[in-house]
Structures are given as C-alpha cells and as structure tokens.
Design a protein around this motif. Structure first.
Motif, PDB file in Angstrom:
ATOM      1  N   ALA A  71     -19.067   1.068   1.094  1.00 51.40           N
ATOM      2  CA  ALA A  71     -17.802   0.497   1.570  1.00 51.40           C
ATOM      3  C   ALA A  71     -17.323  -0.616   0.651  1.00 51.40           C
ATOM      4  CB  ALA A  71     -17.951  -0.014   3.007  1.00 51.40           C
ATOM      5  N   MET A  72     -18.247  -1.426   0.161  1.00 49.96           N
ATOM      6  CA  MET A  72     -17.873  -2.506  -0.764  1.00 49.96           C
ATOM      7  C   MET A  72     -17.330  -1.934  -2.069  1.00 49.96           C
ATOM      8  SD  MET A  72     -20.907  -5.310  -0.447  1.00 49.96           S
ATOM      9  CE  MET A  72     -20.892  -6.563   0.826  1.00 49.96           C
ATOM     10  N   LEU A 129     -15.876   0.951  -2.509  1.00 49.42           N
ATOM     11  CA  LEU A 129     -14.562   1.528  -2.211  1.00 49.42           C
ATOM     12  C   LEU A 129     -13.504   0.439  -2.067  1.00 49.42           C
ATOM     13  CD1 LEU A 129     -15.800   4.197   0.325  1.00 49.42           C
ATOM     14  CD2 LEU A 129     -14.658   4.704  -1.840  1.00 49.42           C
ATOM     15  N   SER A 130     -13.854  -0.641  -1.378  1.00 52.13           N
ATOM     16  CA  SER A 130     -12.912  -1.732  -1.167  1.00 52.13           C
ATOM     17  C   SER A 130     -12.585  -2.440  -2.479  1.00 52.13           C
ATOM     18  CB  SER A 130     -13.490  -2.731  -0.163  1.00 52.13           C
ATOM     19  OG  SER A 130     -12.613  -3.805   0.031  1.00 52.13           O
ATOM     20  N   GLU A 182     -10.410  -0.391  -4.530  1.00 49.91           N
ATOM     21  CA  GLU A 182      -9.169  -0.028  -3.841  1.00 49.91           C
ATOM     22  C   GLU A 182      -8.971   1.490  -3.812  1.00 49.91           C
ATOM     23  OE1 GLU A 182      -6.127  -2.377  -5.838  1.00 49.91           O
ATOM     24  OE2 GLU A 182      -6.546  -4.071  -4.506  1.00 49.91           O
ATOM     25  N   TRP A 221     -16.162  -1.797   8.388  1.00 52.58           N
ATOM     26  CA  TRP A 221     -15.525  -2.142   7.125  1.00 52.58           C
ATOM     27  C   TRP A 221     -14.093  -1.639   7.034  1.00 52.58           C
ATOM     28  CZ3 TRP A 221     -16.821  -5.005   2.899  1.00 52.58           C
ATOM     29  CH2 TRP A 221     -18.060  -5.632   2.966  1.00 52.58           C
ATOM     30  N   ARG A 222     -13.637  -0.908   8.061  1.00 53.21           N
ATOM     31  CA  ARG A 222     -12.324  -0.262   8.008  1.00 53.21           C
ATOM     32  C   ARG A 222     -12.196   0.514   6.694  1.00 53.21           C
ATOM     33  NH1 ARG A 222      -7.910  -1.251  10.779  1.00 53.21           N
ATOM     34  NH2 ARG A 222      -6.666  -1.417   8.887  1.00 53.21           N
ATOM     35  N   SER A 223     -13.252   1.223   6.364  1.00 46.24           N
ATOM     36  CA  SER A 223     -13.318   1.964   5.112  1.00 46.24           C
ATOM     37  C   SER A 223     -12.628   3.315   5.293  1.00 46.24           C
ATOM     38  CB  SER A 223     -14.773   2.172   4.682  1.00 46.24           C
ATOM     39  OG  SER A 223     -14.822   2.915   3.482  1.00 46.24           O
ATOM     40  N   GLN A 224     -11.421   3.383   4.754  1.00 47.81           N
ATOM     41  CA  GLN A 224     -10.608   4.602   4.903  1.00 47.81           C
ATOM     42  C   GLN A 224     -11.368   5.832   4.401  1.00 47.81           C
ATOM     43  OE1 GLN A 224      -8.012   4.223   6.620  1.00 47.81           O
ATOM     44  NE2 GLN A 224      -6.741   2.514   5.978  1.00 47.81           N
ATOM     45  N   GLN A 263       0.841  -1.189   0.000  1.00 49.07           N
ATOM     46  CA  GLN A 263       0.000   0.000   0.000  1.00 49.07           C
ATOM     47  C   GLN A 263       0.876   1.239   0.000  1.00 49.07           C
ATOM     48  OE1 GLN A 263      -3.658   0.028   0.397  1.00 49.07           O
ATOM     49  NE2 GLN A 263      -3.337  -2.088  -0.234  1.00 49.07           N
TER      50      GLN A 263
END
Length: 197
Positions: free
Chosen positions: A174-175, A177-178, A181, A88-91, A3
């Motif tokens: 969130a999905m 975004l994940s 990436e 979701w640990r969505s930054q 990352q």
C-alpha cells in the motif's frame, strides 16, 4: 492534488509505466515472472517495485509465499489483504483483491461493510479472529491476549506468524502504491471515492 477519474494524478506520473520493452537487463528476468502471474501486468505495485530489481525480486519471493504457499486459508488471507486495503484506502489493493476474496468465499456483505469502514456484520468465527487480530495490530500496534489466543486457535502458531507477515507486507505494498500514486486501470471505477472516510 487533482485526480483523474481512475484515481491517478493528473500531473506526469512519478514512475512512467514500464513495459517489457523498456526493462533493463537487471529488471527483465523478474518482469517475465511478473507477467506470468499478474492480472495488471507490470502496473500496480510492480511498476515502482521493479525499479529496485534486487529488492523487487525478494519482495516477489515473499509475496509468492504469502499468496500461494501460506498456511492461512485463501479466504482469510484475502480478507486480511482487504483489511489493509481499507485501512490504507488503497485503490489498487482493493480493486485487485476484492474479486479474489469473493471468489475464495468471503461474503459480499462482509466486504461491503469493511469497505464502508464498519466492523463487518455476519463474519464467520475465523473471520472475526482475523479481523480483530489485523485491526488491533494495525491500529493499536499490539494484539490483546484474547485476540492472539483466538487467532492461534484458528490458524495455529505458523498461521499467526504468516498472517502477521502478510498484513505487514500489504502495508508495504500500500505504501509503494501510495508513494507512486498508482491508480486503478484507466476506465475502471476507483473503489474509494474522494472525501470518503
């Protein structure tokens, strides 16, 4: 996968960043609407979303209702978004909605506890109702009678439905975004560090 410092992958992006100039005629009308309201422009969830213009328009309309016209008070609405951001640990979700939640009146301590993956101390009674409702629905896939009754007392029937739609919609965000990436803007610190639970 490695990352970068802002939480985006070091390889080629899955979805190169769109600009107004690169939008197709089918994407442009929604792109213009997004640019009027988005603090990140066409970045964040909009970058992957707009690649499916019809779905993106429908999602935009739903988000417009859930953000600006919902029956749920703004402080509680933003708190619910942060709950999903944390789960979701969505930054990007946390980065975008933390300042909005604080501005709407959520305590910095409640947000800090949530970010640290702890049940927040010092929540107001309506925040406890939202936290328990969202956490149970998200982690147990059910809501206890007690939590449902408390949420209904605080928010009313419409509010409970709106809160459920909000929390589910931000799982979808969130999905997106994940999957894409998407990271926080270059030069900004990601809220969740590598290795944090």
């Amino acid at each position: 996968m490695a990352q970068t410092s802002w939480g985006a992958p070091e390889h080629e992006p899955r979805f190169p960043q769109l600009t107004m100039e690169t939008l197709t005629p089918a994407q442009r009308p929604l792109g213009e609407k997004i640019m009027k309201i988005s603090s990140v422009g066409l970045a964040g969830p909009y970058n992957p979303m707009i690649r499916s213009p019809e779905m993106a328009q429908r999602m935009y309309d739903l988000l417009d209702y859930l953000r600006w016209h919902t029956s749920v008070p703004t402080r509680l609405n933003e708190f619910a978004i942060l709950i999903q951001g944390r789960l979701w640990r969505s930054q990007v979700e946390w980065y975008a909605h933390y300042p909005l939640a604080i501005k709407a009146g959520l305590s910095e301590q409640v947000a800090a506890d949530l970010k640290a993956n702890k049940r927040p101390e010092g929540m107001k009674p309506d925040e406890v109702a939202v936290y328990d409702f969202c956490m149970e629905l998200s982690t147990k896939h059910a809501v206890s009678d007690e939590s449902f009754a408390r949420a209904k007392q605080v928010l009313g029937e419409q509010g409970v439905v709106d809160l459920t739609a909000l929390t589910g919609t931000y799982v979808t965000v969130a999905m997106l975004l994940s999957m894409a990436e998407e990271g926080v803007p270059p030069g900004k610190e990601p809220p969740f560090k590598a290795g944090e639970r």
